[in-house]
Design a protein around this motif. Structure first.
Motif, PDB file in Angstrom:
ATOM      1  N   CYS A 114     -10.110   0.442  -7.536  1.00 44.56           N
ATOM      2  CA  CYS A 114     -11.506   0.294  -7.979  1.00 44.56           C
ATOM      3  C   CYS A 114     -11.634  -0.003  -9.467  1.00 44.56           C
ATOM      4  O   CYS A 114     -12.624  -0.598  -9.881  1.00 44.56           O
ATOM      5  CB  CYS A 114     -12.331   1.515  -7.604  1.00 44.56           C
ATOM      6  SG  CYS A 114     -11.850   3.013  -8.455  1.00 44.56           S
ATOM      7  N   THR A 115     -10.685   0.400 -10.296  1.00 42.97           N
ATOM      8  CA  THR A 115     -10.812   0.125 -11.727  1.00 42.97           C
ATOM      9  C   THR A 115     -10.384  -1.302 -12.073  1.00 42.97           C
ATOM     10  O   THR A 115     -10.633  -1.762 -13.192  1.00 42.97           O
ATOM     11  CB  THR A 115     -10.014   1.151 -12.569  1.00 42.97           C
ATOM     12  OG1 THR A 115      -8.681   1.235 -12.051  1.00 42.97           O
ATOM     13  CG2 THR A 115     -10.653   2.534 -12.510  1.00 42.97           C
ATOM     14  N   VAL A 117      -9.752   4.151   0.551  1.00 46.39           N
ATOM     15  CA  VAL A 117     -10.356   5.088  -0.402  1.00 46.39           C
ATOM     16  C   VAL A 117     -10.112   6.504   0.107  1.00 46.39           C
ATOM     17  O   VAL A 117     -10.921   7.071   0.852  1.00 46.39           O
ATOM     18  CB  VAL A 117     -11.862   4.791  -0.579  1.00 46.39           C
ATOM     19  CG1 VAL A 117     -12.495   5.803  -1.533  1.00 46.39           C
ATOM     20  CG2 VAL A 117     -12.061   3.372  -1.104  1.00 46.39           C
ATOM     21  N   SER A 118      -8.975   7.065  -0.251  1.00 45.15           N
ATOM     22  CA  SER A 118      -8.619   8.398   0.242  1.00 45.15           C
ATOM     23  C   SER A 118      -7.565   9.024  -0.658  1.00 45.15           C
ATOM     24  O   SER A 118      -6.848   8.327  -1.384  1.00 45.15           O
ATOM     25  CB  SER A 118      -8.057   8.298   1.672  1.00 45.15           C
ATOM     26  OG  SER A 118      -6.837   7.576   1.672  1.00 45.15           O
ATOM     27  N   GLY A 176     -11.519   3.459  -4.965  1.00 41.77           N
ATOM     28  CA  GLY A 176     -12.887   3.921  -4.793  1.00 41.77           C
ATOM     29  C   GLY A 176     -13.825   2.793  -4.406  1.00 41.77           C
ATOM     30  O   GLY A 176     -13.408   1.644  -4.269  1.00 41.77           O
ATOM     31  N   VAL A 177     -15.081   3.140  -4.245  1.00 42.71           N
ATOM     32  CA  VAL A 177     -16.124   2.163  -3.922  1.00 42.71           C
ATOM     33  C   VAL A 177     -16.963   1.976  -5.186  1.00 42.71           C
ATOM     34  O   VAL A 177     -17.869   2.765  -5.453  1.00 42.71           O
ATOM     35  CB  VAL A 177     -17.002   2.649  -2.748  1.00 42.71           C
ATOM     36  CG1 VAL A 177     -17.931   1.531  -2.303  1.00 42.71           C
ATOM     37  CG2 VAL A 177     -16.147   3.142  -1.592  1.00 42.71           C
ATOM     38  N   GLY A 222     -19.693   4.894  -5.264  1.00 44.32           N
ATOM     39  CA  GLY A 222     -19.438   5.932  -6.267  1.00 44.32           C
ATOM     40  C   GLY A 222     -18.320   6.884  -5.865  1.00 44.32           C
ATOM     41  O   GLY A 222     -17.855   7.676  -6.680  1.00 44.32           O
ATOM     42  N   THR A 223     -17.886   6.815  -4.587  1.00 47.04           N
ATOM     43  CA  THR A 223     -16.758   7.636  -4.143  1.00 47.04           C
ATOM     44  C   THR A 223     -15.472   7.116  -4.783  1.00 47.04           C
ATOM     45  O   THR A 223     -15.158   5.934  -4.671  1.00 47.04           O
ATOM     46  CB  THR A 223     -16.592   7.550  -2.608  1.00 47.04           C
ATOM     47  OG1 THR A 223     -17.804   7.961  -1.996  1.00 47.04           O
ATOM     48  CG2 THR A 223     -15.447   8.452  -2.141  1.00 47.04           C
ATOM     49  N   VAL A 224     -14.754   8.005  -5.455  1.00 48.73           N
ATOM     50  CA  VAL A 224     -13.523   7.584  -6.135  1.00 48.73           C
ATOM     51  C   VAL A 224     -12.439   8.651  -5.958  1.00 48.73           C
ATOM     52  O   VAL A 224     -12.709   9.843  -6.106  1.00 48.73           O
ATOM     53  CB  VAL A 224     -13.766   7.350  -7.650  1.00 48.73           C
ATOM     54  CG1 VAL A 224     -12.457   7.060  -8.379  1.00 48.73           C
ATOM     55  CG2 VAL A 224     -14.754   6.209  -7.870  1.00 48.73           C
ATOM     56  N   TRP A 225     -11.247   8.212  -5.605  1.00 52.34           N
ATOM     57  CA  TRP A 225     -10.072   9.081  -5.568  1.00 52.34           C
ATOM     58  C   TRP A 225      -9.116   8.662  -6.671  1.00 52.34           C
ATOM     59  O   TRP A 225      -8.891   7.470  -6.896  1.00 52.34           O
ATOM     60  CB  TRP A 225      -9.356   8.969  -4.215  1.00 52.34           C
ATOM     61  CG  TRP A 225     -10.070   9.675  -3.092  1.00 52.34           C
ATOM     62  CD1 TRP A 225     -11.014   9.150  -2.268  1.00 52.34           C
ATOM     63  CD2 TRP A 225      -9.876  11.033  -2.688  1.00 52.34           C
ATOM     64  NE1 TRP A 225     -11.442  10.098  -1.361  1.00 52.34           N
ATOM     65  CE2 TRP A 225     -10.747  11.269  -1.603  1.00 52.34           C
ATOM     66  CE3 TRP A 225      -9.053  12.070  -3.141  1.00 52.34           C
ATOM     67  CZ2 TRP A 225     -10.824  12.501  -0.952  1.00 52.34           C
ATOM     68  CZ3 TRP A 225      -9.125  13.300  -2.498  1.00 52.34           C
ATOM     69  CH2 TRP A 225     -10.012  13.521  -1.414  1.00 52.34           C
TER      70      TRP A 225
END
Lengths: 417, 417
Positions: free
Chosen positions: A281-282, A329-330, A355-356, A369-372
């Motif tokens: 995600c980044t 995303v986990s 993440g999303v 906004g979900t990020v691992w």
């Protein structure tokens, strides 16, 4: 001494360009003991420029202007200043020679518009522009100084550094402006305020405290403005910082320019260890932040931007079964990304993000906004889960800050017995 | 209608924070037919805030203020506005309820400083802040509007979008401000000016042209400010742009928000093809630029940040002999990086960068600023060599821009018979 800054350009008022010049100038003047009391951004409009100067000049001894000095028709600062000072434009042979050299070096022909840039007000002192075609101009009358510089940041910075700051040195009359920045992470502004209220209340008189919140972080700034012995003032600030460090050691992540990426870099260098990153995600921003530190090539092996699942599998060895069972995303996937990155790069440490970021791609189970994030070495991997907001760029930034903070926490353990 | 913006905060004047709020506000107001004529940045100082309002209010109908609304001692905007308007602070139950909810949702206790944020001037209209604790405030007297918003960018943006812009709509009295941006690449400002001089001279009266140079690029902006039929004005601008396109087709790389990364994304989507990157000197920034486009996950497979030579070898298959013979900063290496990236990711296209970003690492043969870039697919790889300047961040940016431009040029061929 106090100063005002005027930045000129329609583009600043319609949002086409963000003014970064005034912040840079403010920082440099501050270091020189000169306090910037106002910045104005105004359009490329002769009336507005003259009006601004008429407003400022009675009370101000130093005005720094950027913008509007180019060769094109919309650049009107030079003519306007000439009119304001009742001066006339004359050919400056020194500027013309520099221009000729500038074009010769680049193998480009000089045209009439470029040549016209050697016409400058007769009474100004010319400040040579080594990196561009528009010279800076220094006007001084009755102890008041007006400086005009191009708006292109690297040209302005060179003129400030080579000509303006040296000419201003010694004009601060022993006045010092000192700033100390303390970066905190993981505590909201209002809670921080309560925790350090007694300390803040007991700060000696010339010290002022400011709070600067940004996503996930609050910067504190101690400012001292005073005449007197600079070393003594500095010692007072360091004393106050030491007390603060004793009060909230768990929240302080760095000082001044020593931001997260610098702090991490220093620790890796000290420990003689290396780092690699695996980003979903980044999307490269984490590597960019790390490589913005100039010595980073000494400790960053590199990284993988694993946007597509197949890249996570082929380059980082994330198992197809893990991707299928838990989704990209986990926690399981970022953990395997760290393992795969350590393996593939031979680095001592690895960071992984997934993440999303948004705005699309969210689901009920994994909203935008979900990020691992996972951080670790061969011995141990720490995994964390976050729910940030809806803004793509803010999510990328927060994920990056959080990832760097997690690495910092792990690296700190190397330096504790 | 004309507007003025005031941004409040010591941090803006000493270079700690770059003001991005005023550019964003300027852009949104411009779209709403409201022209920003000045931005002022001033310190957290009640006298300076009152002075700025006294200066502006006689001639200005709309003032937008950001900053100084937090819960800490250095936040003095609310009290100062209350004094300026001869008003008093009263408890606003609606704000208090929102604050309670805000803290409840985050599982954090609310303290007295947070509760104090529900005290607002009695005559202002409260603008709820969904993302933070400081509400916005709308003061309106004698047809003049003063709006105060928090300085945290995402909180300000939400209040602008949800409350301020809707309340301002319809106040522009049919006045339109239209901007068209044309991005050019590969021609200096003064040469561009000569090439399009006749076209510029023949632009109809309400159209104004501006030149905005940045490293390697010049943006042109056509502005129309006029009452009248919006569609007709727009058609006039498009006509002028079409003529310009005919005049300098080889230099135009995009329009408006359609910057290089958007343009490339659209072409890749149209062609149903994918991309991957291999970065050395750009250190993740190229991937970051590409992933700043929200649909990029549809065409970006991913990338490798190959800082260390061993990563170039292990992940990208660059031959040890090539690295030894030519060095990491060479045309041969970027070519092999492209080949290796195509192989490793299965992408249709790949970009590779390698260079000396600086400030250290330069040699006589390969000084700081030396950059090699390769772009290609399985059929063909184009390699280019550049000598940029001494500034690390500028070198990273120019390399990234140049790499994207090279890819754009190759992709364009897909759409030409």
């Amino acid at each position: 001494m106090q100063a005002e800054i005027i930045t000129i350009g329609d583009e600043l008022l319609i949002g086409q360009t963000i003014d970064t010049n005034s912040a840079w100038i403010g920082e440099r003047l501050s270091l020189a003991g000169i306090k910037v009391v106002q910045v104005r951004s105004i359009p490329d409009d002769p009336d507005r420029i003259q009006q601004a100067l008429r407003d400022l000049m009675p009370a101000t001894r130093l005005v720094l202007i950027t913008g509007g000095l180019g060769p094109t028709n919309d650049d009107i600062t030079r003519n306007t200043l000439c009119t304001y000072f009742g001066d006339e434009l004359v050919l400056n042979q020194e500027v013309l020679d520099q221009l000729s050299l500038f074009f010769e070096k680049r193998g480009r022909p000089m045209n009439e518009h470029n040549r016209a840039q050697a016409m400058v007000p007769s009474r100004c002192k010319v400040l040579p522009n080594a990196l561009g075609t528009a010279p800076g101009m220094w006007f001084e009358e009755d102890g008041k100084v007006v400086v005009s510089m191009p708006g292109v940041p690297y040209e302005m910075k060179a003129i400030m550094t080579d000509h303006v700051l040296p000419r201003l040195s010694g004009r601060s009359n022993g006045y010092h402006i000192l700033h100390k920045h303390i970066h905190t992470f993981g505590i909201p502004e209002s809670e921080l305020m309560v925790k350090i209220a007694d300390w803040e209340a007991q700060l000696p008189a010339p010290m002022k405290l400011a709070y600067l919140p940004s996503p996930g972080m609050v910067k504190l700034r101690i400012t001292v403005e005073s005449t007197g012995d600079r070393a003594l003032l500095l010692a007072g600030v360091e004393e106050a910082v030491k007390e603060l460090q004793g009060l909230i050691p768990e929240y302080i992540v760095g000082y001044d320019d020593d931001n997260l990426e610098h702090g991490i870099g220093r620790m890796l260098l000290d420990a003689g260890q290396t780092l690699a990153v695996a980003e979903s995600c980044t999307g490269g921003f984490l590597a960019h932040r790390i490589t913005s530190v100039s010595v980073s090539s000494a400790y960053l092996k590199g990284g993988v931007v694993a946007y597509a699942n197949e890249i996570k599998a082929t380059l980082l060895g994330v198992k197809e079964s893990t991707l299928e069972e838990h989704g990209a995303v986990s926690g399981e996937v970022v953990k395997e990304m760290v393992e795969g990155t350590l393996q593939a790069t031979g680095a001592d440490w690895a960071i992984a993000t997934s993440g999303v970021a948004g705005p699309a791609g969210g689901s009920e189970e994994k909203p935008v906004g979900t990020v691992w994030i996972a951080v670790g070495n061969k011995e141990q991997i720490v995994v964390s889960h976050h729910l940030f907001g809806n803004d793509r760029m803010a999510n990328i930034q927060r994920s990056t800050n959080t990832a760097l903070k997690m690495l910092r926490k792990e690296l700190l353990k190397l330096f504790v017995d």
